[in-house]
Design a protein around this motif. Structure first.
Motif, PDB file in Angstrom:
ATOM      1  N   VAL A 157       0.806  -1.250   0.070  1.00 12.47           N
ATOM      2  CA  VAL A 157      -0.105  -0.055  -0.070  1.00 12.47           C
ATOM      3  C   VAL A 157       0.693   1.301   0.056  1.00 12.47           C
ATOM      4  N   LEU A 158       1.873   1.313   0.786  1.00  8.93           N
ATOM      5  CA  LEU A 158       2.638   2.265   0.744  1.00  8.93           C
ATOM      6  C   LEU A 158       3.491   2.735  -0.420  1.00  8.93           C
ATOM      7  N   GLY A 159       3.901   1.543  -1.204  1.00 11.51           N
ATOM      8  CA  GLY A 159       4.739   1.699  -2.326  1.00 11.51           C
ATOM      9  C   GLY A 159       3.587   2.236  -3.391  1.00 11.51           C
ATOM     10  N   VAL A 160       2.269   1.863  -3.190  1.00  7.82           N
ATOM     11  CA  VAL A 160       1.348   2.483  -4.179  1.00  7.82           C
ATOM     12  C   VAL A 160       1.200   4.014  -4.007  1.00  7.82           C
ATOM     13  N   PHE A 161       1.186   4.307  -2.576  1.00  7.35           N
ATOM     14  CA  PHE A 161       1.201   5.868  -2.315  1.00  7.35           C
ATOM     15  C   PHE A 161       2.328   6.714  -3.224  1.00  7.35           C
ATOM     16  N   ASP A 162       3.594   6.153  -3.114  1.00  9.78           N
ATOM     17  CA  ASP A 162       4.728   6.708  -3.582  1.00  9.78           C
ATOM     18  C   ASP A 162       4.570   6.645  -5.211  1.00  9.78           C
ATOM     19  N   MET A 163       4.093   5.516  -5.747  1.00 10.69           N
ATOM     20  CA  MET A 163       3.775   5.629  -7.180  1.00 10.69           C
ATOM     21  C   MET A 163       2.972   6.697  -7.837  1.00 10.69           C
ATOM     22  N   VAL A 164       1.820   7.292  -6.931  1.00 12.37           N
ATOM     23  CA  VAL A 164       1.308   8.414  -7.439  1.00 12.37           C
ATOM     24  C   VAL A 164       2.090   9.695  -7.652  1.00 12.37           C
ATOM     25  N   GLY A 165       3.272   9.630  -6.888  1.00 15.19           N
ATOM     26  CA  GLY A 165       4.268  10.788  -7.164  1.00 15.19           C
ATOM     27  C   GLY A 165       4.957  10.447  -8.531  1.00 15.19           C
ATOM     28  N   GLU A 166       5.318   9.320  -8.706  1.00 14.79           N
ATOM     29  CA  GLU A 166       5.882   9.333 -10.119  1.00 14.79           C
ATOM     30  C   GLU A 166       4.769   9.403 -11.274  1.00 14.79           C
ATOM     31  N   LEU A 167       3.565   9.187 -11.080  1.00 18.57           N
ATOM     32  CA  LEU A 167       2.471   9.465 -12.030  1.00 18.57           C
ATOM     33  C   LEU A 167       2.612  10.911 -12.200  1.00 18.57           C
ATOM     34  N   MET A 168       2.628  11.785 -11.215  1.00 20.49           N
ATOM     35  CA  MET A 168       2.572  13.288 -11.191  1.00 20.49           C
ATOM     36  C   MET A 168       3.779  13.640 -12.168  1.00 20.49           C
ATOM     37  N   ARG A 169       4.804  13.030 -11.872  1.00 19.26           N
ATOM     38  CA  ARG A 169       6.186  13.479 -12.843  1.00 19.26           C
ATOM     39  C   ARG A 169       5.960  13.027 -14.000  1.00 19.26           C
ATOM     40  N   PHE A 170       5.546  11.704 -14.249  1.00 22.88           N
ATOM     41  CA  PHE A 170       5.389  11.194 -15.474  1.00 22.88           C
ATOM     42  C   PHE A 170       4.129  12.256 -16.374  1.00 22.88           C
ATOM     43  N   ALA A 171       3.186  12.569 -15.729  1.00 19.77           N
ATOM     44  CA  ALA A 171       2.032  13.342 -16.681  1.00 19.77           C
ATOM     45  C   ALA A 171       2.767  14.834 -16.778  1.00 19.77           C
TER      46      ALA A 171
ATOM     47  N   GLU B 176      -0.065   6.138  10.740  1.00 19.35           N
ATOM     48  CA  GLU B 176       0.884   7.328  10.709  1.00 19.35           C
ATOM     49  C   GLU B 176       1.504   7.475   9.338  1.00 19.35           C
ATOM     50  N   ASP B 177       2.196   6.342   8.652  1.00 20.57           N
ATOM     51  CA  ASP B 177       2.883   6.473   7.479  1.00 20.57           C
ATOM     52  C   ASP B 177       1.797   6.907   6.255  1.00 20.57           C
ATOM     53  N   VAL B 178       0.629   6.254   6.594  1.00 23.62           N
ATOM     54  CA  VAL B 178      -0.390   6.410   5.514  1.00 23.62           C
ATOM     55  C   VAL B 178      -0.783   7.772   5.684  1.00 23.62           C
ATOM     56  N   GLU B 179      -0.943   8.257   6.718  1.00 20.60           N
ATOM     57  CA  GLU B 179      -1.368   9.734   6.829  1.00 20.60           C
ATOM     58  C   GLU B 179      -0.472  10.775   6.168  1.00 20.60           C
ATOM     59  N   LYS B 180       0.750  10.422   6.457  1.00 18.65           N
ATOM     60  CA  LYS B 180       1.839  11.434   5.798  1.00 18.65           C
ATOM     61  C   LYS B 180       1.746  11.144   4.335  1.00 18.65           C
ATOM     62  N   LYS B 181       1.841  10.066   4.009  1.00 23.02           N
ATOM     63  CA  LYS B 181       1.776   9.891   2.440  1.00 23.02           C
ATOM     64  C   LYS B 181       0.596  10.383   1.571  1.00 23.02           C
ATOM     65  N   MET B 182      -0.784  10.334   2.457  1.00 23.65           N
ATOM     66  CA  MET B 182      -2.056  10.797   1.919  1.00 23.65           C
ATOM     67  C   MET B 182      -1.964  12.248   1.611  1.00 23.65           C
TER      68      MET B 182
END
Length: 297
Positions: free
Chosen positions: A150-164, A246-252
């Motif tokens: 789940v935390l890896g998927v959160f980080d992947m959204v950031g790569e989608l932002m850079r990609f787009a 706590e980790d999810v809240e930060k990445k959210m």
């Protein structure tokens, strides 16, 4: 002088403390191996992500040049997982979970990002766990925790932002795939339910449906997929007070900012771009202006 030394060396407690020392040394050595492997996995995964950011199309195989360059990094990740597979078995799986979680998350970020570029779908937890399991087919494998997925998927959204944003700044178009037949990004998450529904529908008719009769959804772009990911991730119900929560809240919060950045860039491209001359590309620095500056203008 000899009497006290002999009695000290013959103490019945010495073997017990020597075994404690041996266990502690083994624990620290194992911990250091896991930490080092996690750092190497993180470094190789970042290099894979950097190479994948050179891709500009969705729903297509990775270009041969990029795939060839990333082969050595995938092999390095496989070697690192094999080297610590025996150290992460049984109780040690949870004992050293915090030491390997960084590498697992970065690996999931690279794996899910590549899978999205190739299929424009989110890789499932079962597929990701199977990928790690197959890295050490000859012995015990490292367990990919659901939390790391789940935390890896959160980080992947950031790569989608850079990609787009990179694609819009380069080509003037937000990346998107072709129209697909009843297929959404997170549809793979509910694959079991869809399979049951498809099976029930297939029993209602004796004649197969032709490709022309199958309804197609409109073309999806990266922003639509990011919004759907945000919707699904915001529905997570986590136990309060846990480290995972706590980790999810930060990445959210970071994930929401990434979606907003793509929305702002697309707004500048589609709306304000009509007021610009032909060939104009969005100035990504505009999104960094403070709201007060816009209002004063």
């Amino acid at each position: 002088m000899d009497g006290p030394s002999k009695s000290h060396s013959a103490s019945p407690f010495m073997p017990m403390f020597e075994s404690f020392r041996s266990e502690l040394d083994e624990h620290h050595d194992r911990r250091e191996r896991v930490i080092k492997a996690s750092r190497d996995i993180t470094a190789a995964s970042k290099k894979i992500i950097f190479s994948l950011q050179r891709v500009r199309n969705l729903g297509q195989p990775i270009p041969p040049g990029i795939q060839k360059a990333n082969t050595q990094y995938w092999k390095s990740i496989e070697t690192q997982y094999e080297s610590i597979s025996r150290d992460l078995q049984g109780l040690n799986t949870h004992r050293y979970g915090r030491n390997i979680t960084g590498g697992n998350q970065e690996f999931m970020e690279a794996l899910s990002f590549q899978h999205y570029i190739e299929t424009q779908c989110l890789i499932s937890y079962e597929e990701a766990r199977s990928r790690v399991f197959n890295m050490n087919a000859g012995g015990e494998s490292v367990l990919l925790a659901p939390e790391d997925y789940v935390l890896g998927v959160f980080d992947m959204v950031g790569e989608l932002m850079r990609f787009a944003i990179t694609a819009m700044a380069t080509n003037g178009v937000i990346p998107g795939g072709e129209a697909q037949q009843n297929k959404t990004l997170t549809g793979i998450i509910r694959s079991d339910e869809n399979d049951r529904d498809d099976g029930a529908e297939s029993m209602d008719t004796d004649e197969p449906t032709s490709a022309q009769e199958t309804p197609k959804v409109p073309c999806r772009n990266v922003l639509a997929d990011m919004r759907e990911l945000r919707l699904q991730l915001e529905r997570l119900e986590l136990p309060q007070g846990s480290k995972f929560a706590e980790d999810v809240e930060k990445k959210m919060s970071v994930m929401r900012q990434c979606v907003e950045k793509v929305e702002t860039a697309l707004y500048g491209l589609m709306i304000r771009g009509q007021e610009r001359p032909k060939g104009w590309m969005p100035d990504l620095r505009e999104e960094k202006r403070a709201p007060e500056a816009v209002e004063s203008y």
